[in-house]
Design a protein around this motif. Structure first.
Motif, PDB file in Angstrom:
ATOM      1  N   HIS A 272      -3.629   1.335  -9.724  1.00 58.01           N
ATOM      2  CA  HIS A 272      -2.882   2.143 -10.687  1.00 58.01           C
ATOM      3  C   HIS A 272      -2.646   3.541 -10.136  1.00 58.01           C
ATOM      4  CE1 HIS A 272      -2.892  -0.331 -14.435  1.00 58.01           C
ATOM      5  NE2 HIS A 272      -3.844  -0.957 -13.769  1.00 58.01           N
ATOM      6  N   LEU A 273      -1.767   4.257 -10.823  1.00 57.97           N
ATOM      7  CA  LEU A 273      -1.552   5.666 -10.551  1.00 57.97           C
ATOM      8  C   LEU A 273      -1.618   6.427 -11.868  1.00 57.97           C
ATOM      9  CD1 LEU A 273       1.563   6.470 -11.562  1.00 57.97           C
ATOM     10  CD2 LEU A 273       2.170   5.219  -9.504  1.00 57.97           C
ATOM     11  N   MET A 274      -1.735   7.743 -11.755  1.00 54.13           N
ATOM     12  CA  MET A 274      -1.758   8.598 -12.940  1.00 54.13           C
ATOM     13  C   MET A 274      -0.991   9.879 -12.662  1.00 54.13           C
ATOM     14  SD  MET A 274      -3.304  11.648 -14.076  1.00 54.13           S
ATOM     15  CE  MET A 274      -4.956  11.870 -13.461  1.00 54.13           C
TER      16      MET A 274
ATOM     17  N   SER B 118       0.821  -1.222   0.000  1.00 53.69           N
ATOM     18  CA  SER B 118       0.000   0.000   0.000  1.00 53.69           C
ATOM     19  C   SER B 118       0.847   1.261   0.000  1.00 53.69           C
ATOM     20  CB  SER B 118      -0.942   0.009   1.217  1.00 53.69           C
ATOM     21  OG  SER B 118      -2.002  -0.876   1.024  1.00 53.69           O
ATOM     22  N   GLU B 119       1.583   1.456  -1.097  1.00 53.66           N
ATOM     23  CA  GLU B 119       2.443   2.629  -1.160  1.00 53.66           C
ATOM     24  C   GLU B 119       2.759   2.972  -2.613  1.00 53.66           C
ATOM     25  OE1 GLU B 119       6.294   1.818   0.585  1.00 53.66           O
ATOM     26  OE2 GLU B 119       6.204  -0.271  -0.063  1.00 53.66           O
ATOM     27  N   VAL B 120       3.161   4.231  -2.791  1.00 58.82           N
ATOM     28  CA  VAL B 120       3.746   4.682  -4.048  1.00 58.82           C
ATOM     29  C   VAL B 120       5.223   4.917  -3.791  1.00 58.82           C
ATOM     30  CG1 VAL B 120       3.801   6.494  -5.798  1.00 58.82           C
ATOM     31  CG2 VAL B 120       1.606   5.752  -4.853  1.00 58.82           C
ATOM     32  N   VAL B 121       6.058   4.365  -4.678  1.00 56.52           N
ATOM     33  CA  VAL B 121       7.506   4.442  -4.510  1.00 56.52           C
ATOM     34  C   VAL B 121       8.102   5.218  -5.678  1.00 56.52           C
ATOM     35  CG1 VAL B 121       9.648   3.110  -4.402  1.00 56.52           C
ATOM     36  CG2 VAL B 121       7.615   2.309  -3.185  1.00 56.52           C
ATOM     37  N   LYS B 122       8.945   6.193  -5.358  1.00 58.88           N
ATOM     38  CA  LYS B 122       9.640   7.006  -6.352  1.00 58.88           C
ATOM     39  C   LYS B 122      11.061   6.495  -6.497  1.00 58.88           C
ATOM     40  CE  LYS B 122      11.101  11.858  -7.047  1.00 58.88           C
ATOM     41  NZ  LYS B 122      11.054  13.219  -6.433  1.00 58.88           N
ATOM     42  N   TRP B 123      11.492   6.309  -7.756  1.00 62.74           N
ATOM     43  CA  TRP B 123      12.842   5.816  -7.992  1.00 62.74           C
ATOM     44  C   TRP B 123      13.452   6.487  -9.211  1.00 62.74           C
ATOM     45  CZ3 TRP B 123      13.149   2.874 -12.588  1.00 62.74           C
ATOM     46  CH2 TRP B 123      11.936   2.352 -13.056  1.00 62.74           C
ATOM     47  N   LYS B 124      14.784   6.400  -9.307  1.00 58.68           N
ATOM     48  CA  LYS B 124      15.528   7.109 -10.337  1.00 58.68           C
ATOM     49  C   LYS B 124      15.773   6.206 -11.543  1.00 58.68           C
ATOM     50  CE  LYS B 124      16.779  11.340  -9.051  1.00 58.68           C
ATOM     51  NZ  LYS B 124      16.494  12.507  -9.916  1.00 58.68           N
TER      52      LYS B 124
ATOM     53  N   LEU C 280       0.319  13.542  -8.850  1.00 55.15           N
ATOM     54  CA  LEU C 280       0.156  12.099  -9.035  1.00 55.15           C
ATOM     55  C   LEU C 280      -1.150  11.701  -8.378  1.00 55.15           C
ATOM     56  CD1 LEU C 280       2.800   9.314  -8.448  1.00 55.15           C
ATOM     57  CD2 LEU C 280       0.581   9.150  -7.342  1.00 55.15           C
ATOM     58  N   LEU C 281      -1.951  10.928  -9.087  1.00 53.97           N
ATOM     59  CA  LEU C 281      -3.224  10.442  -8.556  1.00 53.97           C
ATOM     60  C   LEU C 281      -3.113   8.945  -8.351  1.00 53.97           C
ATOM     61  CD1 LEU C 281      -6.118  11.602  -7.931  1.00 53.97           C
ATOM     62  CD2 LEU C 281      -6.805  10.610 -10.127  1.00 53.97           C
ATOM     63  N   ALA C 282      -3.304   8.493  -7.117  1.00 51.98           N
ATOM     64  CA  ALA C 282      -3.301   7.074  -6.788  1.00 51.98           C
ATOM     65  C   ALA C 282      -4.734   6.593  -6.649  1.00 51.98           C
ATOM     66  CB  ALA C 282      -2.536   6.833  -5.481  1.00 51.98           C
ATOM     67  N   MET C 283      -5.035   5.439  -7.227  1.00 49.26           N
ATOM     68  CA  MET C 283      -6.394   4.891  -7.203  1.00 49.26           C
ATOM     69  C   MET C 283      -6.422   3.648  -6.335  1.00 49.26           C
ATOM     70  SD  MET C 283      -6.902   5.810 -11.145  1.00 49.26           S
ATOM     71  CE  MET C 283      -5.135   6.140 -11.196  1.00 49.26           C
ATOM     72  N   ASN C 284      -7.165   3.746  -5.236  1.00 52.53           N
ATOM     73  CA  ASN C 284      -7.099   2.739  -4.186  1.00 52.53           C
ATOM     74  C   ASN C 284      -8.314   1.825  -4.206  1.00 52.53           C
ATOM     75  OD1 ASN C 284      -4.796   4.167  -3.421  1.00 52.53           O
ATOM     76  ND2 ASN C 284      -5.940   5.439  -1.992  1.00 52.53           N
ATOM     77  N   LYS C 285      -8.093   0.593  -3.776  1.00 51.27           N
ATOM     78  CA  LYS C 285      -9.146  -0.424  -3.807  1.00 51.27           C
ATOM     79  C   LYS C 285      -9.940  -0.500  -2.504  1.00 51.27           C
ATOM     80  CE  LYS C 285      -7.664  -1.743  -7.844  1.00 51.27           C
ATOM     81  NZ  LYS C 285      -8.392  -1.352  -9.062  1.00 51.27           N
ATOM     82  N   ILE C 286      -9.354  -0.070  -1.410  1.00 54.60           N
ATOM     83  CA  ILE C 286      -9.983  -0.211  -0.089  1.00 54.60           C
ATOM     84  C   ILE C 286      -9.932   1.139   0.611  1.00 54.60           C
ATOM     85  CG2 ILE C 286      -9.820  -1.361   2.166  1.00 54.60           C
ATOM     86  CD1 ILE C 286      -8.498  -3.732   0.705  1.00 54.60           C
TER      87      ILE C 286
END
Length: 652
Positions: free
Chosen positions: A437-439, A413-419, A453-459
């Motif tokens: 998904h994210l957008m 349950s996270e969004v991770v930023k990477w290079k 950034l838009l995160a779309m969550n299931k719960i």
């Protein structure tokens, strides 16, 4: 098997543990701080900076929100009937929901995709898939209405769809479930080797018209998601696969045995060459192609009879398999077109392929065998990097245009930023909860807008007021303009938000249609003035040519209708002013109201069952005299001799 069972248990258990998290976890820097609130505040009368097109999942529709406010502007009916707008109820739009299976008033819409020019979003159209009865729809972003729907033959589900190529030459679609090809009665246990998967390439014309250009017949895997190349990789499309085991039962176990599945790399430029050379089979089938015409305000449905099919075994260089751990969901291409990111649901790492390395491996014939005649590239020769231990359950990656990538992790349950390039994780933020998904606006294009950034969550569980056993699902907005992501806002969504597309409002606003010009109305039953109104009987069919304008129907009193008649109310809105629709409803109608835009004509079929004097009225508040916008229709017995007559405002 024990290890696999532990993985499956973890997948099932972690969301339940997360559901006990509290909304206060984000602390004073979260969505309740005044600084954060100011970043999403849009003053009364001001406009949002972005449109967000968010899929409705099992609602079958597409919702339009503003960003950063999260305000809902419109629900666009696409695959499901909609009583608010009479979509699928009025005679003009019923053909839009026709299929080879008949009238299908629902579908499961997952992935909106904006049209592109030179790899950038252009604001012309938004495409979206129907996953259940395989279809692709095109929404006109001038009217924000569904303009076209095409059915996909030889597909069992339609999930990896409808992702565009760099100039919207094609939207692509892959079958989710492989099925017998052609469909026939077959024992399910004969799945392996006998079921096939169809990948469809749907051409898009200058005016948006869609057509199935060709299909590629693939092995009987499941095809999950796709993205097309850009820049140097333009001319290629990449599809993820899972169930390369070709299991047909207990897929949570049977489709999780192989350490690697594949990304299927399709050279569609090569496919065009093979089509031009005639190296295709024309296969008989039936599928519906439905189009709405803004001139006639009506849709038509055509059943088409064949498609062109390419077999990779007969077309060298058409398809290659890129080994990718493990059950990859998303496949995402960075803005340069060089990096192809595989998001393996059951892998702890993200695998990044290099397009240059793929081309070199193809040139060197660096193959690790083949599957059904399709070469498998050697993984060591095409991988350019691995993001190690980034999270649990990676699903989808997008890009900010500044050298950063962002990946959703469903289990953790996270969004991770990477290079990109160094493959190092530089930030992570929790989502609430179980993000899919994210957008990022333009995040799958050559020119992302790396602001939100838009995160779309299931719960959601504890995020909103409870509403019985079913709780609203959620989207969460993050500020990604700085080094660290900041949660700004979460807002409820209509249906399940599988995926979204974002675009700058300025790309769409100038194209927005405000009215339909009466002089351009070519509807065959339009009445463009009160003088053209009339009531016509043909046997037991009655056509009422009616007009509406603030605050009056013409005619507003009608007699001579009989029980058992089929009454077609053809109603034209004479307004030529922006934002003045009118509604129409008659008691006993077994469909819905009409909602008629300025200058438009719509038709309601009504079959009266009982004698009496029946009221009708306007359903859309239009003026101070809205309540007075009403009328009566007299219904007499089936064998009555009451003549047709109607009022023109002051008499009958």
């Amino acid at each position: 098997m024990k290890t696999l069972n532990k993985i499956i248990f973890t997948i099932l258990a972690i969301p339940l543990l997360l559901s006990g998290c509290q909304t206060g976890n984000s602390g004073q820097s979260g969505a309740l701080s005044s600084d954060v609130a100011s970043k999403v505040y849009v003053k009364p009368g001001e406009h949002d900076e972005f449109y967000a097109m968010v899929s409705g999942g099992f609602s079958g529709q597409l919702s339009v929100y503003g960003l950063p406010s999260g305000r809902l502007f419109k629900v666009i009916p696409v695959f499901s009937v909609d009583a608010e707008k009479a979509y699928g109820f009025n005679e003009e739009t019923k053909p839009m929901l026709n299929t080879s299976h008949g009238f299908i008033p629902w579908d499961d819409s997952h992935h909106p995709e904006l049209s592109q020019t030179n790899g950038e979003t252009d604001g012309r159209w938004c495409f979206i898939n129907g996953n259940n009865t395989p279809r692709i729809a095109r929404i006109d972003l001038g009217t924000f209405e569904t303009a076209e729907i095409i059915e996909l033959p030889f597909s069992g589900g339609n999930h990896s769809s409808p992702f565009t190529t760099e100039n919207t030459e094609y939207v692509v679609a892959g079958t989710r479930f492989s099925v017998p090809y052609p469909q026939k009665d077959m024992a399910i246990e004969e799945y392996k080797g006998n079921f096939k998967g169809a990948l469809s390439f749907i051409s898009v014309g200058e005016e948006g018209d869609m057509d199935i250009a060709f299909q590629i017949l693939m092995p009987g895997f499941d095809y999950d998601l796709a993205h097309s190349g850009k820049g140097k990789s333009h001319g290629w499309t990449f599809f993820t696969t899972y169930n390369t085991e070709e299991s047909n039962s207990l897929l949570e176990v049977g489709a999780s045995q192989n350490d690697k599945d594949f990304i299927a790399a399709i050279n569609w430029k090569k496919a065009e060459e093979y089509i031009a050379q005639g190296k295709f089979r024309t296969v008989a089938t039936e599928y519906a192609h439905n189009k709405y015409d803004d001139a006639t305000h009506s849709a038509t449905s055509t059943i088409k009879k064949s498609v062109k099919v390419l077999d990779p075994a007969d077309c060298p260089g058409l398809v290659y398999f890129l080994p990718t751990p493990k059950s990859p969901h998303g496949v995402d291409v960075d803005p340069t077109g060089e990096y192809i990111v595989g998001n393996g649901k059951l892998s702890a790492n993200l695998t990044v392929h290099s397009f240059d390395k793929v081309q070199q491996a193809i040139a060197n014939k660096s193959f690790d065998g083949e599957a059904y005649g399709i070469p498998i590239l050697k993984m060591d020769e095409i991988v350019v990097g691995v993001v190690e231990q980034a999270g649990l359950g990676p699903l989808h990656t997008e890009f900010d245009g500044r050298g950063n990538a962002y990946t959703t992790f469903f289990i953790s349950s996270e969004v991770v930023k990477w290079k990109l390039g160094s493959w190092e994780v530089v930030d992570r933020q929790p989502t609430f909860y179980s993000v899919g998904h994210l957008m990022i606006p333009g995040g799958d294009s050559k020119k992302p807008n790396g602001k939100y950034l838009l995160a779309m969550n299931k719960i959601t569980k504890d995020r909103y007021l409870p509403t019985g056993p079913e709780v609203t699902q959620s989207a969460q907005l993050f500020d990604i303009s700085g080094d660290k992501m900041k949660l700004l806002l979460d807002f409820p969504t209509v249906g399940e938000p599988h995926y979204a597309q974002g675009i700058e409002a300025e790309k769409i606003k100038p194209r927005s249609v405000r009215i339909f010009k009466l002089e351009d109305n070519q509807h065959p039953f339009a009445a463009k003035s009160d003088k053209e109104t009339k009531v016509v009987r043909d046997g037991n069919t009655v056509h009422i040519y009616m007009t509406m304008i603030r605050s009056h129907f013409t005619p507003d009193n009608i007699e001579g209708i009989k029980v058992g008649d089929k009454v077609y109310w053809h109603i034209t809105n004479l307004e030529q002013d922006y934002d003045v629709p009118h509604g129409f409803s008659v008691m006993g109608a077994q469909n819905s109201e009409l909602l008629v835009m300025p200058g438009q004509t719509e038709t309601l079929l009504w079959e009266p069952l009982l004698e009496g004097v029946i009221p009708f009225y306007c359903t859309d508040f239009c003026s101070a005299l809205h309540q007075e916008m009403q009328g009566y229709v007299r219904v007499s017995g089936k064998n009555a001799n009451v003549p047709l007559k109607w009022s023109l405002g002051d008499h009958m």
